[in-house]
Every structure is written in structure tokens, then in C-alpha cells.
Design a protein around this motif. Structure first.
Motif, PDB file in Angstrom:
ATOM      1  N   ILE A   4      12.960 -39.216 -86.543  1.00  0.00           N
ATOM      2  CA  ILE A   4      12.226 -38.243 -85.853  1.00  0.00           C
ATOM      3  C   ILE A   4      13.353 -37.783 -84.790  1.00  0.00           C
ATOM      4  O   ILE A   4      13.574 -38.677 -83.933  1.00  0.00           O
ATOM      5  CB  ILE A   4      11.123 -38.683 -85.229  1.00  0.00           C
ATOM      6  CG1 ILE A   4       9.885 -39.097 -86.390  1.00  0.00           C
ATOM      7  CG2 ILE A   4      10.442 -37.954 -84.196  1.00  0.00           C
ATOM      8  CD1 ILE A   4       8.660 -39.763 -85.974  1.00  0.00           C
ATOM      9  N   MET A   5      13.328 -36.365 -84.508  1.00  0.00           N
ATOM     10  CA  MET A   5      13.934 -35.685 -83.334  1.00  0.00           C
ATOM     11  C   MET A   5      13.054 -35.439 -82.479  1.00  0.00           C
ATOM     12  O   MET A   5      11.870 -34.758 -82.692  1.00  0.00           O
ATOM     13  CB  MET A   5      14.810 -34.681 -83.736  1.00  0.00           C
ATOM     14  CG  MET A   5      15.675 -34.894 -84.832  1.00  0.00           C
ATOM     15  SD  MET A   5      17.053 -36.068 -84.580  1.00  0.00           S
ATOM     16  CE  MET A   5      17.977 -35.159 -83.211  1.00  0.00           C
ATOM     17  N   LEU A   6      13.348 -36.193 -80.924  1.00  0.00           N
ATOM     18  CA  LEU A   6      12.268 -35.511 -79.865  1.00  0.00           C
ATOM     19  C   LEU A   6      12.959 -34.867 -78.891  1.00  0.00           C
ATOM     20  O   LEU A   6      14.143 -34.967 -78.904  1.00  0.00           O
ATOM     21  CB  LEU A   6      11.400 -36.803 -79.458  1.00  0.00           C
ATOM     22  CG  LEU A   6      10.608 -37.611 -80.152  1.00  0.00           C
ATOM     23  CD1 LEU A   6      10.262 -39.079 -79.569  1.00  0.00           C
ATOM     24  CD2 LEU A   6       9.498 -36.909 -80.702  1.00  0.00           C
ATOM     25  N   GLY A   7      12.301 -34.177 -78.093  1.00  0.00           N
ATOM     26  CA  GLY A   7      12.940 -33.641 -76.987  1.00  0.00           C
ATOM     27  C   GLY A   7      12.305 -32.109 -76.917  1.00  0.00           C
ATOM     28  O   GLY A   7      11.553 -31.578 -77.579  1.00  0.00           O
ATOM     29  N   ALA A   8      12.605 -31.459 -75.511  1.00  0.00           N
ATOM     30  CA  ALA A   8      11.940 -30.388 -75.349  1.00  0.00           C
ATOM     31  C   ALA A   8      12.553 -29.216 -76.180  1.00  0.00           C
ATOM     32  O   ALA A   8      13.347 -29.531 -76.965  1.00  0.00           O
ATOM     33  CB  ALA A   8      12.284 -29.900 -73.704  1.00  0.00           C
ATOM     34  N   PRO A   9      11.610 -27.927 -76.175  1.00  0.00           N
ATOM     35  CA  PRO A   9      12.139 -27.004 -76.855  1.00  0.00           C
ATOM     36  C   PRO A   9      13.696 -26.473 -76.393  1.00  0.00           C
ATOM     37  O   PRO A   9      14.012 -26.556 -75.071  1.00  0.00           O
ATOM     38  CB  PRO A   9      11.214 -25.681 -76.443  1.00  0.00           C
ATOM     39  CG  PRO A   9      10.454 -26.341 -75.359  1.00  0.00           C
ATOM     40  CD  PRO A   9      10.510 -27.646 -75.299  1.00  0.00           C
ATOM     41  N   GLY A  10      14.392 -26.395 -77.150  1.00  0.00           N
ATOM     42  CA  GLY A  10      15.821 -25.954 -76.894  1.00  0.00           C
ATOM     43  C   GLY A  10      16.724 -27.150 -76.366  1.00  0.00           C
ATOM     44  O   GLY A  10      17.978 -26.988 -75.994  1.00  0.00           O
ATOM     45  N   ALA A  11      16.238 -28.348 -76.674  1.00  0.00           N
ATOM     46  CA  ALA A  11      17.152 -29.668 -76.246  1.00  0.00           C
ATOM     47  C   ALA A  11      18.419 -29.572 -76.961  1.00  0.00           C
ATOM     48  O   ALA A  11      19.368 -30.435 -76.806  1.00  0.00           O
ATOM     49  CB  ALA A  11      16.197 -30.861 -76.212  1.00  0.00           C
ATOM     50  N   GLY A  12      18.325 -29.153 -78.229  1.00  0.00           N
ATOM     51  CA  GLY A  12      19.308 -29.230 -79.383  1.00  0.00           C
ATOM     52  C   GLY A  12      18.838 -30.116 -80.556  1.00  0.00           C
ATOM     53  O   GLY A  12      19.569 -30.617 -81.564  1.00  0.00           O
TER      54      GLY A  12
END
Ligand code: AP5
Length: 213
Positions: A4-12
């Protein structure tokens, strides 16, 4: 391998998910891409999703969960996948866990690509997306060979409707409220791993490969 990829919008997340998919031979499944394909095709789902996406809001869980469960049944997902943009709320994470545990499976890694809010608006205003194949570029950090033209399929590159600064700020606040709690959720399960997403994108990828092995 189920990632799963987590992170803010635009984090990459999308940038890294495509690189992971290519190295490990698993599909990259992006709920945002699935919604955008539906919007482009003018489906009912696309029309409903667009109302929320254009405001920077999340599409309701009930529209997302069935869609992703159907996607898992496809042949290419048998040996795992890298999920980009799903789950995005605690109920979505619980639905995923319940579906996997029924099959005796579980998520292996939840990778959090950490980028502070102040870097995000700049990244998003420079992002360009291909109207044909969905490839993403950045006017400074990952420029196409010819301005405005996709290297892969030759179609036009555009600024996404939801990448306008006012919508990005809204997406960031929705992220902090509804999606960031997932970092704790996966930390408690012992599978959350953090990488520094402010580094060059190839260095971020090296750090992810060091985690995945
Ligand atoms: P979605 O498409 O998932 O958007 P997002 O999560 O906001 O993420 P982005 O695609 O904007 O960013 P990213 O982290 O993938 O960054 P990227 O790699 O492109 O979702 C869109 C909408 O759909 C949501 O707002 C919601 O409405 C709806 N939705 C989707 N899933 C949903 C769900 N599960 N539940 C409910 N609603 C849902 O990189 C960004 C830019 O930075 C690019 O230009 C890139 O080239 C550049 N870049 C990347 N890495 C680096 C680096 N290391 N250094 C410099 N530049 C970099």
C-alpha cells in the motif's frame, strides 16, 4: 507481495508505485486512475466521482470498496499488487483487511512517502498528466522530452482539474483528517515503513527497494 502506498496528495505515490510495479512484476492499481478513466469514458461512476474529485473531497467509501474488490479478482492481481490511493479511510482499510483475511492473506507493507505540506502545492502546480496513457511528469523535476507531449504515447499533457492550488489545499486538509490516521493503523500492525519523499525520485525508490528487498 501486497503493498500500500500512503502519503499526501502529490507526495509521489503514483511515481513510486509505477517503479515498484515495473521492478517486482505486479500491477499498479490506482483508484484515482480508475476514476479518471471512468470520467473520460462518461460512465455513471465517473459522473458521480467527478462531483467529489473536483472539490478535492473523497469519493464515498461504498463507491470505492466494491470497485477495488472487483479489480482484485482480475488475473494479473493473483501474485500481489501495489495499491496507490486505496485505502484512504479507516473503513476502507478495514474492508480491505476483512476481504484479505477471508482468503488467508494480508497486506505486506504500507509505505508512507513523507513530504511536508509546504512542498506539495509547488509539486502539484508543476505536475502534468497525459490525457492518453495517464503518465505523469513535472515541468521541473521530471520534464517530458518535448514540452506538453507525452514521451510514451505522444498525447497531450494537461494540468489535472484537481491540481489547481485552491483544490490542492482542500485535498491536503481532507488528507490530514481522513487518510493520515492510516499511518497509525498500519504502524500498530507492524507493517508501516516511512521514506523521505523530498529526495530525488530515484533516491526515494532506492530507499523503498531497501525495504522491500
Ligand atoms: P489520486 O489520483 O489518488 O490523487 P492523490 O492521492 O491526491 O495523489 P496524486 O495522484 O495527486 O499524487 P501522488 O502522490 O501520486 O504524486 P505523483 O507521483 O503524481 O486521487 C484523486 C482523487 O480521487 C481524490 O482526491 C479523491 O477524490 C478520489 N479518490 C481516489 N481514491 C479514492 C479512495 N480510495 N477513496 C475516496 N476517494 C478516492 O507526484 C506528484 C508530482 O510530483 C508529479 O509531477 C511528479 O513528477 C512529481 N514528483 C514525484 N516524486 C518527486 C520527487 N521525489 N521529487 C520531485 N518531484 C516529484
Amino acid at each position: 507481495m501486497k503493498i500500500i502506498m500512503l502519503g499526501a496528495p502529490g507526495a509521489g505515490k503514483g511515481t513510486q508505485a509505477k517503479m515498484i510495479a515495473s521492478k517486482y512484476g505486479i500491477p499498479h492499481i490506482s483508484t484515482g486512475d480508475i476514476f479518471r478513466a471512468n470520467i473520460k469514458a462518461g460512465t455513471e461512476l465517473g459522473k458521480k466521482a467527478k462531483e467529489y474529485m473536483d472539490k478535492g473531497l473523497l469519493v464515498p467509501d461504498e463507491l470505492v470498496v466494491d470497485l477495488i474488490m472487483d479489480r482484485f479478482k482480475e488475473d494479473d492481481a493473483k501474485n500481489g499488487y501495489v495499491l496507490d490511493g486505496f485505502p484512504r479511510t479507516i473503513p476502507q482499510a478495514e474492508a480491505l483487511d476483512a476481504a484479505l483475511s477471508k482468503a488467508g492473506e494480508a497486506v505486506d507493507y504500507a509505505i508512507n512517502v513523507e513530504v511536508p505540506d509546504e512542498n506539495i502545492v509547488n509539486r502539484m502546480s508543476g505536475r502534468r498528466a497525459c490525457v492518453g496513457c495517464g503518465a505523469t511528469y513535472h515541468v521541473v523535476y521530471n520534464a517530458p522530452k518535448t514540452e506538453g507531449v507525452c514521451d510514451t504515447c505522444g498525447e497531450k499533457l494537461i494540468l489535472r482539474d484537481d491540481d489547481k492550488p485552491e483544490t490542492v489545499l482542500n485535498r491536503l486538509s481532507v488528507y490530514h483528517e481522513q487518510t493520515q490516521p492510516l499511518i497509525d493503523y498500519y504502524t500498530k500492525k507492524g507493517i508501516a515503513k516511512e521514506v523521505d519523499g523530498t529526495q530525488d525520485m530515484n533516491k526515494v525508490f532506492d530507499d523503498i527497494v531497501a525495504i522491500l528487498g
